[in-house]
Design a protein around this motif. Structure first.
Motif, mmCIF file in Angstrom:
data_model
loop_
_atom_site.group_PDB
_atom_site.id
_atom_site.type_symbol
_atom_site.label_atom_id
_atom_site.label_comp_id
_atom_site.label_asym_id
_atom_site.label_seq_id
_atom_site.Cartn_x
_atom_site.Cartn_y
_atom_site.Cartn_z
ATOM 1 N N VAL A 33 0.832 -1.207 0.000
ATOM 2 C CA VAL A 33 0.000 0.000 0.000
ATOM 3 C C VAL A 33 0.865 1.255 0.000
ATOM 4 N N ARG A 34 1.919 1.269 0.800
ATOM 5 C CA ARG A 34 2.803 2.443 0.833
ATOM 6 C C ARG A 34 3.403 2.722 -0.541
ATOM 7 N N GLU A 35 3.863 1.682 -1.229
ATOM 8 C CA GLU A 35 4.461 1.882 -2.552
ATOM 9 C C GLU A 35 3.404 2.302 -3.565
ATOM 10 N N ALA A 36 2.198 1.775 -3.423
ATOM 11 C CA ALA A 36 1.108 2.181 -4.314
ATOM 12 C C ALA A 36 0.804 3.667 -4.159
ATOM 13 N N ILE A 37 0.836 4.168 -2.935
ATOM 14 C CA ILE A 37 0.581 5.590 -2.697
ATOM 15 C C ILE A 37 1.664 6.450 -3.337
ATOM 16 N N VAL A 38 2.912 6.014 -3.240
ATOM 17 C CA VAL A 38 4.006 6.734 -3.904
ATOM 18 C C VAL A 38 3.743 6.820 -5.404
ATOM 19 N N MET A 39 3.314 5.722 -6.008
ATOM 20 C CA MET A 39 3.021 5.713 -7.437
ATOM 21 C C MET A 39 1.819 6.599 -7.765
ATOM 22 N N LEU A 40 0.792 6.525 -6.953
ATOM 23 C CA LEU A 40 -0.397 7.342 -7.186
ATOM 24 C C LEU A 40 -0.073 8.830 -7.109
ATOM 25 N N ASP A 41 0.720 9.218 -6.106
ATOM 26 C CA ASP A 41 1.090 10.627 -5.961
ATOM 27 C C ASP A 41 1.901 11.119 -7.155
ATOM 28 N N ALA A 42 2.779 10.264 -7.655
ATOM 29 C CA ALA A 42 3.692 10.683 -8.722
ATOM 30 C C ALA A 42 3.076 10.583 -10.107
ATOM 31 N N GLY A 44 -0.493 9.218 -10.816
ATOM 32 C CA GLY A 44 -1.938 9.202 -10.945
ATOM 33 C C GLY A 44 -2.514 7.805 -11.032
ATOM 34 N N VAL A 45 -3.844 7.738 -10.958
ATOM 35 C CA VAL A 45 -4.547 6.459 -10.921
ATOM 36 C C VAL A 45 -4.337 5.658 -12.196
ATOM 37 N N GLU A 46 -4.351 6.347 -13.348
ATOM 38 C CA GLU A 46 -4.276 5.649 -14.628
ATOM 39 C C GLU A 46 -2.972 4.871 -14.784
ATOM 40 N N ALA A 47 -1.909 5.352 -14.171
ATOM 41 C CA ALA A 47 -0.589 4.736 -14.352
ATOM 42 C C ALA A 47 -0.365 3.545 -13.431
ATOM 43 N N LEU A 48 -1.205 3.385 -12.431
ATOM 44 C CA LEU A 48 -0.989 2.312 -11.461
ATOM 45 C C LEU A 48 -1.550 0.989 -11.979
ATOM 46 N N SER A 49 -0.746 -0.034 -11.940
ATOM 47 C CA SER A 49 -1.196 -1.384 -12.255
ATOM 48 C C SER A 49 -0.509 -2.346 -11.299
ATOM 49 N N MET A 50 -1.117 -3.490 -11.100
ATOM 50 C CA MET A 50 -0.529 -4.485 -10.208
ATOM 51 C C MET A 50 0.811 -4.963 -10.759
ATOM 52 N N ARG A 51 0.915 -5.074 -12.060
ATOM 53 C CA ARG A 51 2.166 -5.534 -12.670
ATOM 54 C C ARG A 51 3.286 -4.522 -12.421
ATOM 55 N N ALA A 78 -5.433 2.196 -0.151
ATOM 56 C CA ALA A 78 -4.701 3.449 -0.313
ATOM 57 C C ALA A 78 -5.512 4.630 0.220
ATOM 58 N N VAL A 79 -6.801 4.640 -0.094
ATOM 59 C CA VAL A 79 -7.673 5.711 0.399
ATOM 60 C C VAL A 79 -7.670 5.733 1.918
ATOM 61 N N ASP A 80 -7.810 4.573 2.533
ATOM 62 C CA ASP A 80 -7.875 4.534 3.991
ATOM 63 C C ASP A 80 -6.536 4.907 4.617
ATOM 64 N N GLU A 81 -5.442 4.531 3.968
ATOM 65 C CA GLU A 81 -4.117 4.850 4.514
ATOM 66 C C GLU A 81 -3.903 6.355 4.600
ATOM 67 N N VAL A 82 -4.217 7.094 3.539
ATOM 68 C CA VAL A 82 -3.986 8.543 3.576
ATOM 69 C C VAL A 82 -5.024 9.247 4.448
ATOM 70 N N ALA A 83 -6.168 8.600 4.697
ATOM 71 C CA ALA A 83 -7.161 9.199 5.589
ATOM 72 C C ALA A 83 -6.607 9.382 6.991
ATOM 73 N N ALA A 84 -5.581 8.618 7.347
ATOM 74 C CA ALA A 84 -4.958 8.765 8.663
ATOM 75 C C ALA A 84 -4.270 10.123 8.821
ATOM 76 N N GLU A 85 -4.015 10.813 7.717
ATOM 77 C CA GLU A 85 -3.342 12.112 7.769
ATOM 78 C C GLU A 85 -4.303 13.257 8.106
ATOM 79 N N ILE A 86 -5.606 13.001 8.068
ATOM 80 C CA ILE A 86 -6.598 14.056 8.289
ATOM 81 C C ILE A 86 -6.800 14.264 9.785
#
Length: 245
Positions: A33-42, A44-51, A78-86
């Motif tokens: 999840v942490r690595e997925a968030i790094v990818m999402l931030d850099a 976006g959603v369209e670029a993220l894939s499991m592969r 990922a959504v729930d992980e960043v919700a911890a920052e609120i």
């Protein structure tokens, strides 16, 4: 005649099934999840894939699927992980408006830090069942209950509908600016002639654009802050009137 099967299909949510134990010491659901968030931030959603995520983690895709069954489940996590920052202030009842405003601004800050958050909230299945989002909603409910609202969920829905909608739109705008490779003020200055032409035949919109043009090209971040706060105050005014009744 054979008996009809009563077996139900599983609920499609990561929060509705037990978590697997990690199969390798360096790969866990939290790491994924942490690595997925790094990818999402850099990217976006369209670029993220499991592969692609598996490649970044130096793991096989099958190893990821032991912890996260689908990409949709990964989005929930990922959504729930960043919700911890609120941040939501404690519910002491002294100034509920200031406390709710602080929580709303904290959500906006988090959504702009993670510009995919707002758009995913409406797509990430049962993300609201995650522990961090549950805790966030519980703290908001405590604020409104302490203020005297008999049904805090109505108040939460009113505030969050505004905050999520505004934050999602603002994040999308900032992504557009970033992709243009310009400063926000520079992008607005270049865009303004087209915007003025578009509103030329709309009297009320044209007046608003003329008033906002100077602020938008000198300090656009301050203008966005002011707009968010002003509209949030209107929502809170309405809730205050309801509370008074």
């Amino acid at each position: 005649m054979a008996a009809k099967s009563t077996k139900q299909s599983p609920i499609p949510s990561v929060w509705a099934r037990p978590q697997r134990e990690p199969d390798q010491p360096t790969l866990s659901r939290a790491t994924i999840v942490r690595e997925a968030i790094v990818m999402l931030d850099a990217e976006g959603v369209e670029a993220l894939s499991m592969r692609k995520l598996a490649t970044r983690l130096n793991a096989g895709a099958a190893s990821l699927y032991r912890h996260v069954a689908t990409k949709d489940e990964l989005m929930e996590l990922a959504v729930d992980e960043v919700a911890a920052e609120i941040h939501v202030p404690a519910a002491d009842g002294s100034d509920w408006r200031a406390a709710v405003s602080e929580a709303a601004h904290s959500f906006r800050t988090t959504a702009l830090r993670h510009p995919w958050l707002g758009s995913l909230l409406g797509q990430a299945g049962l993300a609201y069942l995650g522990p961090n989002l549950m805790a966030y909603s519980e703290r908001l409910a405590a604020l409104f209950t302490a203020a005297g609202f008999t049904d805090p969920t109505i108040a939460i829905d009113a505030v969050m509908s505004y905050v999520i909608g505004m934050s999602t739109t603002e994040a999308a705008w900032l992504i557009t600016v970033a992709r243009a490779g310009e400063t926000e003020a520079g992008f607005i200055a270049r865009l303004m002639p087209a915007a003025q032409q578009a509103v030329a035949d709309h009297e009320h919109l044209a007046k608003g654009y003329a008033e906002a043009e100077k602020a938008a090209t000198t300090d656009p971040a301050a203008m966005r802050d002011a707009k968010f706060t002003a509209a949030l105050d209107i929502v809170l005014d309405g809730l205050a009137l309801r509370l008074a009744r």
